[in-house]
Design a protein around this motif. Sequence first.
Motif, PDB file in Angstrom:
ATOM      1  N   ASP A  57       0.812  -1.217   0.000  1.00  0.00           N
ATOM      2  CA  ASP A  57       0.000   0.000   0.000  1.00  0.00           C
ATOM      3  C   ASP A  57       0.849   1.272   0.000  1.00  0.00           C
ATOM      4  O   ASP A  57       0.343   2.354  -0.295  1.00  0.00           O
ATOM      5  CB  ASP A  57      -0.960   0.005   1.187  1.00  0.00           C
ATOM      6  N   ASP A  58       2.134   1.145   0.333  1.00  0.00           N
ATOM      7  CA  ASP A  58       3.020   2.306   0.258  1.00  0.00           C
ATOM      8  C   ASP A  58       3.123   2.837  -1.162  1.00  0.00           C
ATOM      9  O   ASP A  58       3.393   4.024  -1.374  1.00  0.00           O
ATOM     10  CB  ASP A  58       4.412   1.970   0.791  1.00  0.00           C
ATOM     11  N   LEU A 116       0.719   3.338  -3.092  1.00  0.00           N
ATOM     12  CA  LEU A 116      -0.385   4.279  -3.275  1.00  0.00           C
ATOM     13  C   LEU A 116      -0.052   5.661  -2.737  1.00  0.00           C
ATOM     14  O   LEU A 116      -0.720   6.637  -3.065  1.00  0.00           O
ATOM     15  CB  LEU A 116      -1.648   3.743  -2.588  1.00  0.00           C
ATOM     16  N   LYS A 117       0.986   5.756  -1.928  1.00  0.00           N
ATOM     17  CA  LYS A 117       1.395   7.039  -1.363  1.00  0.00           C
ATOM     18  C   LYS A 117       2.223   7.860  -2.349  1.00  0.00           C
ATOM     19  O   LYS A 117       2.399   9.060  -2.149  1.00  0.00           O
ATOM     20  CB  LYS A 117       2.185   6.817  -0.069  1.00  0.00           C
ATOM     21  N   LEU A 118       2.719   7.215  -3.393  1.00  0.00           N
ATOM     22  CA  LEU A 118       3.526   7.930  -4.385  1.00  0.00           C
ATOM     23  C   LEU A 118       2.677   8.989  -5.080  1.00  0.00           C
ATOM     24  O   LEU A 118       1.628   8.689  -5.642  1.00  0.00           O
ATOM     25  CB  LEU A 118       4.097   6.958  -5.428  1.00  0.00           C
ATOM     26  N   ALA A 142       0.651  10.988  -3.999  1.00  0.00           N
ATOM     27  CA  ALA A 142      -0.698  11.157  -3.462  1.00  0.00           C
ATOM     28  C   ALA A 142      -0.918  12.566  -2.932  1.00  0.00           C
ATOM     29  O   ALA A 142      -1.995  13.128  -3.062  1.00  0.00           O
ATOM     30  CB  ALA A 142      -0.964  10.131  -2.370  1.00  0.00           C
ATOM     31  N   ASP A 143       0.089  13.145  -2.331  1.00  0.00           N
ATOM     32  CA  ASP A 143      -0.030  14.486  -1.764  1.00  0.00           C
ATOM     33  C   ASP A 143       0.632  15.478  -2.719  1.00  0.00           C
ATOM     34  O   ASP A 143       1.744  15.941  -2.494  1.00  0.00           O
ATOM     35  CB  ASP A 143       0.628  14.542  -0.377  1.00  0.00           C
ATOM     36  N   ASP A 144      -0.083  15.794  -3.781  1.00  0.00           N
ATOM     37  CA  ASP A 144       0.442  16.661  -4.836  1.00  0.00           C
ATOM     38  C   ASP A 144       0.166  18.123  -4.496  1.00  0.00           C
ATOM     39  O   ASP A 144      -0.702  18.777  -5.068  1.00  0.00           O
ATOM     40  CB  ASP A 144      -0.201  16.276  -6.169  1.00  0.00           C
ATOM     41  N   GLU A 145       0.923  18.648  -3.549  1.00  0.00           N
ATOM     42  CA  GLU A 145       0.710  20.006  -3.067  1.00  0.00           C
ATOM     43  C   GLU A 145       0.888  21.041  -4.182  1.00  0.00           C
ATOM     44  O   GLU A 145       0.053  21.930  -4.342  1.00  0.00           O
ATOM     45  CB  GLU A 145       1.675  20.295  -1.915  1.00  0.00           C
TER      46      GLU A 145
END
Length: 96
Positions: A74-75, A77-79, A81-84
């Motif tokens: 599931d790590d 899915l973190k790629l 993911a937080d597209d600031e």
Amino acid sequence: MTTKKQTIFPKYDKVLGQMGENIKMSRKRRKLTMLQVAERADIARSTLHLIELGNSSVAMGAYFNVLRVLGLQDDFLKLAADDELGRKLQDLELLK
């Protein structure tokens, strides 16, 4: 078809190296040998060694399979993911 070698700048190569070290430490915390992880991920032990070094020439699928063996799939899915930055650019566009 020829494949083009990816160029990774030295400062970003360190990021891959840290990722490899994180994978290595995760394997060791689980008390798994390199051979056990490599067999379960269906890759060569030498490929696992390259992954644990953060080598950029290893296919993303091999990285994923190692994370799967370690229970960390599931790590992936973190790629990104937080597209600031992307959200800020989108917000600027909405203000027009």
